[in-house]
Scaffold this motif. Structure first.
Motif, PDB file in Angstrom:
ATOM      1  N   TYR A  61      39.530  15.838  84.691  1.00 28.69           N
ATOM      2  CA  TYR A  61      40.289  14.607  84.915  1.00 28.69           C
ATOM      3  C   TYR A  61      39.382  13.388  84.884  1.00 28.69           C
ATOM      4  CZ  TYR A  61      43.137  11.243  87.613  1.00 28.69           C
ATOM      5  OH  TYR A  61      43.824  10.135  88.052  1.00 28.69           O
ATOM      6  N   LEU A  62      39.810  12.340  84.159  1.00 33.98           N
ATOM      7  CA  LEU A  62      39.045  11.096  84.090  1.00 33.98           C
ATOM      8  C   LEU A  62      39.706   9.957  84.854  1.00 33.98           C
ATOM      9  CD1 LEU A  62      37.922  11.084  80.351  1.00 33.98           C
ATOM     10  CD2 LEU A  62      36.645  11.861  82.355  1.00 33.98           C
ATOM     11  N   GLY A  63      41.043   9.920  84.873  1.00 32.77           N
ATOM     12  CA  GLY A  63      41.713   8.878  85.619  1.00 32.77           C
ATOM     13  C   GLY A  63      42.923   8.337  84.897  1.00 32.77           C
ATOM     14  N   PRO A  64      43.674   7.438  85.559  1.00 33.71           N
ATOM     15  CA  PRO A  64      44.823   6.800  84.922  1.00 33.71           C
ATOM     16  C   PRO A  64      44.362   5.867  83.809  1.00 33.71           C
ATOM     17  CG  PRO A  64      44.391   5.807  87.053  1.00 33.71           C
ATOM     18  CD  PRO A  64      43.482   6.983  86.946  1.00 33.71           C
ATOM     19  N   GLU A  65      45.208   5.678  82.832  1.00 30.09           N
ATOM     20  CA  GLU A  65      44.850   4.830  81.692  1.00 30.09           C
ATOM     21  C   GLU A  65      44.763   3.375  82.095  1.00 30.09           C
ATOM     22  OE1 GLU A  65      46.350   5.662  77.653  1.00 30.09           O
ATOM     23  OE2 GLU A  65      47.316   3.692  77.805  1.00 30.09           O
ATOM     24  N   THR A  66      43.622   2.775  81.816  1.00 27.48           N
ATOM     25  CA  THR A  66      43.390   1.348  82.020  1.00 27.48           C
ATOM     26  C   THR A  66      42.612   0.828  80.820  1.00 27.48           C
ATOM     27  OG1 THR A  66      41.271   1.685  83.152  1.00 27.48           O
ATOM     28  CG2 THR A  66      43.255   1.655  84.538  1.00 27.48           C
ATOM     29  N   PRO A  67      42.647  -0.475  80.570  1.00 28.15           N
ATOM     30  CA  PRO A  67      41.821  -1.015  79.479  1.00 28.15           C
ATOM     31  C   PRO A  67      40.343  -0.689  79.650  1.00 28.15           C
ATOM     32  CG  PRO A  67      43.439  -2.628  80.186  1.00 28.15           C
ATOM     33  CD  PRO A  67      43.515  -1.503  81.173  1.00 28.15           C
ATOM     34  N   GLU A  68      39.873  -0.692  80.904  1.00 26.42           N
ATOM     35  CA  GLU A  68      38.459  -0.403  81.162  1.00 26.42           C
ATOM     36  C   GLU A  68      38.124   1.043  80.805  1.00 26.42           C
ATOM     37  OE1 GLU A  68      39.783  -3.836  83.430  1.00 26.42           O
ATOM     38  OE2 GLU A  68      40.540  -1.781  83.361  1.00 26.42           O
ATOM     39  N   LEU A  69      39.024   1.978  81.151  1.00 30.04           N
ATOM     40  CA  LEU A  69      38.757   3.385  80.829  1.00 30.04           C
ATOM     41  C   LEU A  69      38.775   3.603  79.318  1.00 30.04           C
ATOM     42  CD1 LEU A  69      38.241   6.288  81.621  1.00 30.04           C
ATOM     43  CD2 LEU A  69      40.695   6.592  81.981  1.00 30.04           C
ATOM     44  N   LEU A  70      39.705   2.987  78.610  1.00 28.67           N
ATOM     45  CA  LEU A  70      39.755   3.129  77.159  1.00 28.67           C
ATOM     46  C   LEU A  70      38.476   2.604  76.510  1.00 28.67           C
ATOM     47  CD1 LEU A  70      43.447   2.072  76.452  1.00 28.67           C
ATOM     48  CD2 LEU A  70      42.509   4.381  76.464  1.00 28.67           C
ATOM     49  N   GLU A  71      37.983   1.480  77.022  1.00 36.60           N
ATOM     50  CA  GLU A  71      36.739   0.921  76.485  1.00 36.60           C
ATOM     51  C   GLU A  71      35.556   1.837  76.774  1.00 36.60           C
ATOM     52  OE1 GLU A  71      34.025  -3.144  76.989  1.00 36.60           O
ATOM     53  OE2 GLU A  71      36.085  -3.084  77.733  1.00 36.60           O
ATOM     54  N   THR A  72      35.546   2.418  77.969  1.00 42.40           N
ATOM     55  CA  THR A  72      34.464   3.323  78.344  1.00 42.40           C
ATOM     56  C   THR A  72      34.465   4.573  77.473  1.00 42.40           C
ATOM     57  OG1 THR A  72      34.478   2.551  80.637  1.00 42.40           O
ATOM     58  CG2 THR A  72      33.506   4.704  80.228  1.00 42.40           C
ATOM     59  N   ILE A  73      35.647   5.107  77.175  1.00 46.20           N
ATOM     60  CA  ILE A  73      35.740   6.283  76.314  1.00 46.20           C
ATOM     61  C   ILE A  73      35.157   5.990  74.943  1.00 46.20           C
ATOM     62  CG2 ILE A  73      37.369   7.771  75.079  1.00 46.20           C
ATOM     63  CD1 ILE A  73      39.127   7.691  77.614  1.00 46.20           C
ATOM     64  N   GLU A  74      35.468   4.825  74.408  1.00 43.47           N
ATOM     65  CA  GLU A  74      34.930   4.461  73.100  1.00 43.47           C
ATOM     66  C   GLU A  74      33.407   4.331  73.150  1.00 43.47           C
ATOM     67  OE1 GLU A  74      36.533   4.347  70.164  1.00 43.47           O
ATOM     68  OE2 GLU A  74      38.156   5.179  71.374  1.00 43.47           O
ATOM     69  N   SER A  75      32.895   3.749  74.238  1.00 43.57           N
ATOM     70  CA  SER A  75      31.443   3.597  74.377  1.00 43.57           C
ATOM     71  C   SER A  75      30.761   4.953  74.525  1.00 43.57           C
ATOM     72  CB  SER A  75      31.115   2.723  75.595  1.00 43.57           C
ATOM     73  OG  SER A  75      31.656   1.427  75.449  1.00 43.57           O
ATOM     74  N   ALA A  76      31.410   5.864  75.261  1.00 43.61           N
ATOM     75  CA  ALA A  76      30.804   7.172  75.525  1.00 43.61           C
ATOM     76  C   ALA A  76      30.691   8.008  74.266  1.00 43.61           C
ATOM     77  CB  ALA A  76      31.622   7.922  76.574  1.00 43.61           C
ATOM     78  N   LYS A  77      31.581   7.791  73.317  1.00 42.05           N
ATOM     79  CA  LYS A  77      31.550   8.585  72.090  1.00 42.05           C
ATOM     80  C   LYS A  77      30.251   8.381  71.318  1.00 42.05           C
ATOM     81  CE  LYS A  77      36.584   8.714  71.504  1.00 42.05           C
ATOM     82  NZ  LYS A  77      37.738   8.239  70.701  1.00 42.05           N
ATOM     83  N   ALA A  78      29.637   7.209  71.520  1.00 44.40           N
ATOM     84  CA  ALA A  78      28.402   6.924  70.789  1.00 44.40           C
ATOM     85  C   ALA A  78      27.220   6.684  71.722  1.00 44.40           C
ATOM     86  CB  ALA A  78      28.601   5.705  69.898  1.00 44.40           C
ATOM     87  N   ALA A  79      27.401   6.988  73.011  1.00 44.96           N
ATOM     88  CA  ALA A  79      26.368   6.658  73.990  1.00 44.96           C
ATOM     89  C   ALA A  79      25.139   7.544  73.843  1.00 44.96           C
ATOM     90  CB  ALA A  79      26.928   6.798  75.409  1.00 44.96           C
ATOM     91  N   LYS A  80      23.968   6.975  74.057  1.00 43.66           N
ATOM     92  CA  LYS A  80      22.710   7.708  74.099  1.00 43.66           C
ATOM     93  C   LYS A  80      22.154   7.628  75.522  1.00 43.66           C
ATOM     94  CE  LYS A  80      22.788   8.381  69.645  1.00 43.66           C
ATOM     95  NZ  LYS A  80      23.027   9.709  69.071  1.00 43.66           N
ATOM     96  N   THR A  81      21.438   8.662  75.908  1.00 45.04           N
ATOM     97  CA  THR A  81      20.868   8.671  77.248  1.00 45.04           C
ATOM     98  C   THR A  81      19.839   7.557  77.392  1.00 45.04           C
ATOM     99  OG1 THR A  81      21.168  11.054  77.386  1.00 45.04           O
ATOM    100  CG2 THR A  81      19.636  10.062  78.947  1.00 45.04           C
ATOM    101  N   ALA A  82      20.012   6.767  78.441  1.00 50.17           N
ATOM    102  CA  ALA A  82      19.100   5.648  78.672  1.00 50.17           C
ATOM    103  C   ALA A  82      18.748   5.562  80.145  1.00 50.17           C
ATOM    104  CB  ALA A  82      19.743   4.350  78.181  1.00 50.17           C
ATOM    105  N   ALA A  83      18.469   6.728  80.763  1.00 52.16           N
ATOM    106  CA  ALA A  83      18.199   6.753  82.201  1.00 52.16           C
ATOM    107  C   ALA A  83      16.961   5.938  82.547  1.00 52.16           C
ATOM    108  CB  ALA A  83      18.034   8.192  82.681  1.00 52.16           C
ATOM    109  N   GLY A  84      15.926   5.970  81.692  1.00 54.55           N
ATOM    110  CA  GLY A  84      14.712   5.211  81.978  1.00 54.55           C
ATOM    111  C   GLY A  84      14.973   3.717  82.054  1.00 54.55           C
ATOM    112  N   ASP A  85      15.776   3.204  81.126  1.00 60.18           N
ATOM    113  CA  ASP A  85      16.121   1.787  81.152  1.00 60.18           C
ATOM    114  C   ASP A  85      16.931   1.445  82.395  1.00 60.18           C
ATOM    115  OD1 ASP A  85      14.823   1.441  78.756  1.00 60.18           O
ATOM    116  OD2 ASP A  85      16.653   1.565  77.544  1.00 60.18           O
ATOM    117  N   ARG A  86      17.807   2.334  82.791  1.00 59.09           N
ATOM    118  CA  ARG A  86      18.615   2.078  83.987  1.00 59.09           C
ATOM    119  C   ARG A  86      17.743   2.067  85.242  1.00 59.09           C
ATOM    120  NH1 ARG A  86      22.122   5.760  81.491  1.00 59.09           N
ATOM    121  NH2 ARG A  86      21.693   7.363  83.063  1.00 59.09           N
ATOM    122  N   ARG A  87      16.727   2.931  85.285  1.00 55.74           N
ATOM    123  CA  ARG A  87      15.824   2.922  86.444  1.00 55.74           C
ATOM    124  C   ARG A  87      15.116   1.579  86.585  1.00 55.74           C
ATOM    125  NH1 ARG A  87      14.887   8.271  84.700  1.00 55.74           N
ATOM    126  NH2 ARG A  87      15.688   9.784  86.222  1.00 55.74           N
TER     127      ARG A  87
END
Length: 337
Positions: A61-87
């Motif tokens: 389960y991801l959650g109820p449909e919202t514009p933010e969730l739809l945008e996040t899904i699109e971003s996740a499809k092409a996301a690369k791991t960037a844990a070092g930058d986040r740190r």
């Protein structure tokens, strides 16, 4: 009360970190993950299916449909791991004066996030939630109001019953991935526990909504695979929750109550504590700080939450009125409009 504002650049970095964590959470399901839309009672909800979610629960389960969730899904499809930058981003935000949890709380929250606790609509409540509001609202919160020695996690009982997902392991086993010394504190016998404690006294309490005064001492939360303590007034707090960032490691994506509901709830519970309870004063300090911030940036949300609570009856109005009478005049005016 005067709270220093965060520089715009810092506040913008918080928003960027939040977006990155949302995408990273979905990207963890792996390459080839498929995102599925389901309809239930006229509303749409999203799930994800991937190689990591085969078995008893092929969909998560991801959650109820919202514009933010739809945008996040699109971003996740092409996301690369960037844990070092986040740190690096987390370190810069902490250096700017934003509050962060102690190491054990951070490790515990990270274990919960990885297990899916917050994806399952559970929320951090209490002081650890309050620590996150400064970065969300763009203010530096008073340091005396953010100290705590425990962690409170809450989930609405109705959500736990209806959500078609859950933790793969008992809540205690998940906690022990962060600290193997966690043990259950029994309630009504050895098989039920809503509190988990380490030998040195650090505690994680699991809470849920109360339906009526005759609730049993514990209620089962199937989605979180644990028992929980029902608390009055908690349904108000959990009615609206939002995602936010805990500044630990490369950032931890959690859910917390909206700041307006948190402030009003703290006013109520401050009057429910005993006169000698030191948390009573901290409740008021936290409420006052959030009222100040919201009065500048979101006064309508504050007044709506306050009006809703007062409209729930005398049992709500009496403690609210008592607490509000102790606030400075500008805080009272912010609530009452």
């Amino acid at each position: 009360m005067t709270l220093p504002r965060l520089p715009l650049a810092i506040h913008t970095n918080v928003a960027e970190l939040l977006d990155q964590l949302r995408a990273a959470q979905l990207a963890e399901f792996g390459d080839g993950a498929s995102f599925l839309r389901r309809e239930r009672k006229g509303r749409f909800y999203w799930y994800v299916r991937s190689r990591q979610t085969q078995g008893d629960r092929p969909e998560r389960y991801l959650g109820p449909e919202t514009p933010e969730l739809l945008e996040t899904i699109e971003s996740a499809k092409a996301a690369k791991t960037a844990a070092g930058d986040r740190r690096l981003l987390v370190r810069s935000l902490r250096a700017a004066g934003l509050h962060a949890p102690d190491d054990r709380t951070g490790r515990t929250l990270k274990a919960m996030a990885r297990a899916g606790v917050f994806r399952l609509r559970a929320a951090v409540v209490g002081t650890v939630a309050f620590q996150t509001y400064g970065s969300a609202l763009g203010f530096v919160l008073p340091s005396q109001a953010v100290r705590t020695g425990d962690l409170d996690i809450a989930q609405d009982r109705g959500i736990s019953v209806t959500i078609d997902d859950g933790l793969d392991r008992p809540f205690l086993d998940m906690l022990r991935t962060a600290d193997p010394t966690f043990s259950p504190v029994p309630k009504l016998g050895p098989s039920k526990s809503a509190t988990y404690r380490t030998p040195d006294g650090y505690a994680v309490d699991v809470l849920t909504t109360s339906r009526h005064a005759g609730d049993e001492e514990t209620s089962r939360l199937d989605a979180l695979n644990t028992d929980a303590t029902p608390l009055r007034f908690l349904d108000f707090l959990l009615r609206e929750t939002v995602e936010t960032v805990v500044l630990y490691d490369d950032g931890v994506l959690v859910r917390v109550p909206t700041p307006a509901r948190y402030a009003v709830h703290k006013l109520i519970v401050s009057r429910k504590r005993g006169q000698a309870n030191p948390k009573r004063r901290k409740d008021l300090e936290q409420a006052q700080a959030l009222i100040h911030a919201l009065a500048h940036d979101d006064p309508f949300a504050l007044r709506e939450a306050y009006a809703e609570a007062r409209g729930r009856g005398e049992a709500w109005r009496e403690p609210l009125d008592q607490a509000v009478s102790l606030l400075p005049s500008e805080a009272r005016a912010a609530l009452e409009g």
